[in-house]
Design an enzyme around this catalytic site. Structure first.
Site, PDB file in Angstrom:
ATOM      1  N   GLU A 186      -0.188   9.043   0.869  1.00  0.00           N
ATOM      2  CA  GLU A 186       0.202   7.891   1.703  1.00  0.00           C
ATOM      3  C   GLU A 186       1.112   8.280   2.856  1.00  0.00           C
ATOM      4  OE1 GLU A 186      -0.043   7.608  -1.588  1.00  0.00           O
ATOM      5  OE2 GLU A 186      -1.460   5.960  -1.835  1.00  0.00           O
TER       6      GLU A 186
ATOM      7  N   HIS B 177       2.894  -1.987 -10.206  1.00  0.00           N
ATOM      8  CA  HIS B 177       1.747  -2.465  -9.429  1.00  0.00           C
ATOM      9  C   HIS B 177       1.836  -3.951  -9.080  1.00  0.00           C
ATOM     10  CE1 HIS B 177       0.035   1.339 -10.720  1.00  0.00           C
ATOM     11  NE2 HIS B 177      -0.982   1.157  -9.902  1.00  0.00           N
TER      12      HIS B 177
END
Lengths: 337, 326
Positions: free
Chosen positions: B60, B129
């Site tokens: 990322e 998450h």
């Protein structure tokens, strides 16, 4: 692969005009940085300020090999590279003084010198953060089918960051025309490279990525830097592949202005030893020996550069502070598309 | 108008903008061969090729930085994060690079780019998450942050984001991808920075954004059965925030509940309440209440997760409370 061969001083590479330009570039950086140190001591310059003294052969050597349409991105120790790329001493000094005529309009300061006209994509303040950005510029070059190269300067401490690995992996995977230049000045702030990196030859980091050229070179010898850069650029430009150079140099000043030059993390004896290999004076000696310059020529060049640096100071001092409304400018642009 | 899913609406936006401008490219994990982790990029690789629909390694920080570099030299990247939870690895590029490049270069380097992906909780994905990052991102000058709650807004806002010359954060909702709604067949944009009055009532304002728009609309339906009519103000963009829309509604209803998906402390709602106390002080008939996630990491167990999340019942209870009905 290391470049082992030192050139014979009586047969210096290039022509006398080029050699003179290289020496001029290095001497200008040296004297400019000394002036910056003086201005900092007087409070004309604030914040963090990282001097480049001792590393001039790296910026001059690498950047003298680039084309005007190539790109350059670097770290917060960016004054030397900005000068070597051709940014004006006036624009840089005014930026350091925090004035409206600065190259970043007084918004960036020492760590964030930018010049769009010279494809100088800035000094960046987060160690490692600009390396993926360089890969992105390489991606854009390839996307457009151009043959430019992006040169990304970084200190040796960057090679231990995740950002470095992520960027080099993508650059190798996608065959991007990126020349990554590690300026190994031996210390990441006060931490010696051998206390931070679990590898001796930093250019061997290239071995981790298929097809990546790696090489280390003496960074105090501007000709050696140019030769290594030429080899690496050939690979980047002709083959659209990344390359990694470790250029071994030394920082003669502290990490920043608040840092003692020696005594804490390095000894005076070590510094004195390194000062014997001052890149500017080594270059001068070789040129005197080769008959490129006389002592009188050097004195003349010193006078000229002194005038340039004083002019930069005077210009910066006379430039106005950014107006109050500048505070809110450049946060966002008006969208035209 | 066609009825399509939020996912299809985003897909249309990407396809149209990539067709319109060849500087636009999509980059992220699984966007190409896999057709997108949530299928938002379905078919785009076949249509535009691998230079413009770029699968990345799981990196990322790296590919967000690639987007920043490409934007600096004139491309218009759309960087997809598989979820915003993973984008925390890339936050240096979003906050230190994209948001600040224009300012610290004295206006020389605009950053025409989009960072997008699903934000907030889905179902039983537990702590790492299930996080809503609106307030983190909205805190940063130099960014724009949009949070579409419907297919119409998703398409119009993503298209506007791609055309914007500034870095725009698009926070989608994993639980929204399958939701359906009307989307015009002709081209349109939804302006960034404009809220939308999704329901007009008059008794109370529910001010919300993103996935919580659906919760607010359900609450409005339920409350209507008891004769309570609420304004639902969908902020749509949380930076810059449409203060006028908030103020207009609250001055009319004199009561407000601020509903958001994320946590309470320094949340989007805190900012909305600040605007209300400054601009509507003399118009308020009750203290403004906030509905948000409980101040805990998201638990896995179904029952605990339900307790942690802002929901219909909590919203209805808050509206009734500001109306002094309970």
């Amino acid at each position: 692969m290391a470049s082992k061969k030192r050139p014979d001083p009586r047969a210096l590479p290039g022509d006398p005009v080029l050699r003179r330009a290289l020496f001029h570039s290095m001497l200008l950086q040296r004297r400019f940085e000394e002036k910056v140190g003086e201005a900092y001591a007087l409070g004309k310059i604030g914040g963090f300020c990282h001097l480049y003294i001792g590393q001039e052969a790296v910026s001059t050597g690498v950047l003298s090999m680039l084309r005007p349409d190539d790109y350059v991105i670097t770290t917060y120790r960016d004054h030397g590279q900005a000068l070597a790329r051709g940014m004006t001493p006036r624009g840089i000094m005014a930026e350091l003084f925090g004035r409206i005529d600065g190259c970043s309009r007084g918004k960036g300061g020492s760590m964030h010198l930018f010049d769009r006209n010279l494809n100088f994509l800035g000094g960046h303040g987060i160690v490692g953060g600009h390396v993926p950005v360089a890969a992105g510029v390489g991606f854009a070059i390839k996307y457009r089918g151009g043959d430019q190269v992006i040169v990304c300067f970084m200190g040796e401490s960057v090679v231990n960051t995740g950002a470095f690995h992520e960027a080099l992996n993508m650059a190798a995977l996608w065959k991007l025309p990126c020349l990554f230049v590690i300026e190994n000045n031996k210390y990441g702030m006060g931490t010696a490279v051998e206390r931070a990196a679990a590898i001796k030859d930093l250019d061997r980091r290239a071995d981790a990525y298929q097809g990546m050229h790696g090489e280390h070179v003496d960074g105090q010898d501007v000709f050696a830097v140019r030769e290594a850069t030429e080899r690496a650029l050939e690979i980047c430009r002709k083959e659209s592949r990344p390359a990694l150079l470790e250029i071994r140099t030394y920082r003669f000043m502290g990490h920043s202005m608040s840092d003692a030059v020696s005594g804490t993390y390095r000894t005076k004896a070590e510094l004195d030893e390194q000062l014997k290999r001052d890149p500017v004076w080594m270059m001068k000696a070789r040129m005197l020996e080769a008959g490129d310059l006389s002592e009188a020529d050097v004195q003349e060049m010193e006078r000229e550069i002194k005038t340039i640096c004083q002019d930069a100071w005077d210009f910066a001092d006379a430039s106005p502070e950014p107006p109050a409304e500048a505070l809110y400018e450049d946060v966002l642009v008006d969208t035209v598309s | 108008m066609a009825i399509i899913t939020y996912r299809e609406a985003l897909n249309q936006a990407l396809r149209e903008e990539m067709g319109r401008d060849d500087r636009v490219f999509l980059m992220g994990e699984e966007v190409g061969v896999y057709n997108g982790a949530y299928k938002v990029s379905k078919g785009l690789l076949d249509e535009f090729g691998e230079m413009r629909v770029v699968d990345t390694p799981i990196t990322e920080l790296g590919f967000a930085g690639v987007g920043v570099g490409a934007a600096m030299v004139g491309l218009r990247p759309v960087i997809e994060f598989m979820t915003w939870n993973f984008a925390l690895l890339a936050i240096d590029q979003v906050v230190n690079a994209a948001a600040k490049m224009l300012y610290m270069s004295g206006g020389q380097y605009p950053m025409p780019m989009v960072f997008r992906g699903p934000n907030g909780a889905a179902l039983q994905l537990s702590a790492q998450h299930s996080q809503a990052f609106e307030s983190w991102l909205a805190h940063i000058p130099g960014l724009k942050v949009v949070t579409p709650g419907t297919p119409y807004d998703a398409k119009g806002l993503l298209k506007a984001a791609i055309r914007d010359d500034n870095p725009v954060i698009v926070l989608e909702g994993e639980m929204l991808y399958n939701t359906k709604g009307e989307v015009p067949e002709t081209e349109y944009l939804v302006p960034i920075g404009k809220a939308d009055l999704k329901r007009e009532g008059g008794d109370c304002s529910i001010i919300t954004n993103g996935k919580m728009v659906l919760v607010a609309m359900n609450a409005a339906d339920q409350l209507a059965k008891d004769g309570i009519r609420v304004d639902v103000v969908d902020l749509r963009t949380v930076r810059p925030m449409d203060v006028e829309a908030i103020v207009t509604s609250v001055r009319k209803t004199n009561r407000a509940v601020v509903l958001e998906e994320g946590w309470e402390i320094a949340g989007i709602g805190a900012q909305v309440v600040d605007y209300i106390q400054r601009e509507c002080f003399d118009h308020l008939d009750a203290p403004v209440l906030r509905v948000h996630q409980e101040d805990v990491p998201m638990p896995y167990a179904k029952g605990l997760e339900k307790r942690a999340k802002p929901d219909l019942q909590k919203t209805i209870a808050a509206v009734r409370k500001v109306m002094y009905l309970d």
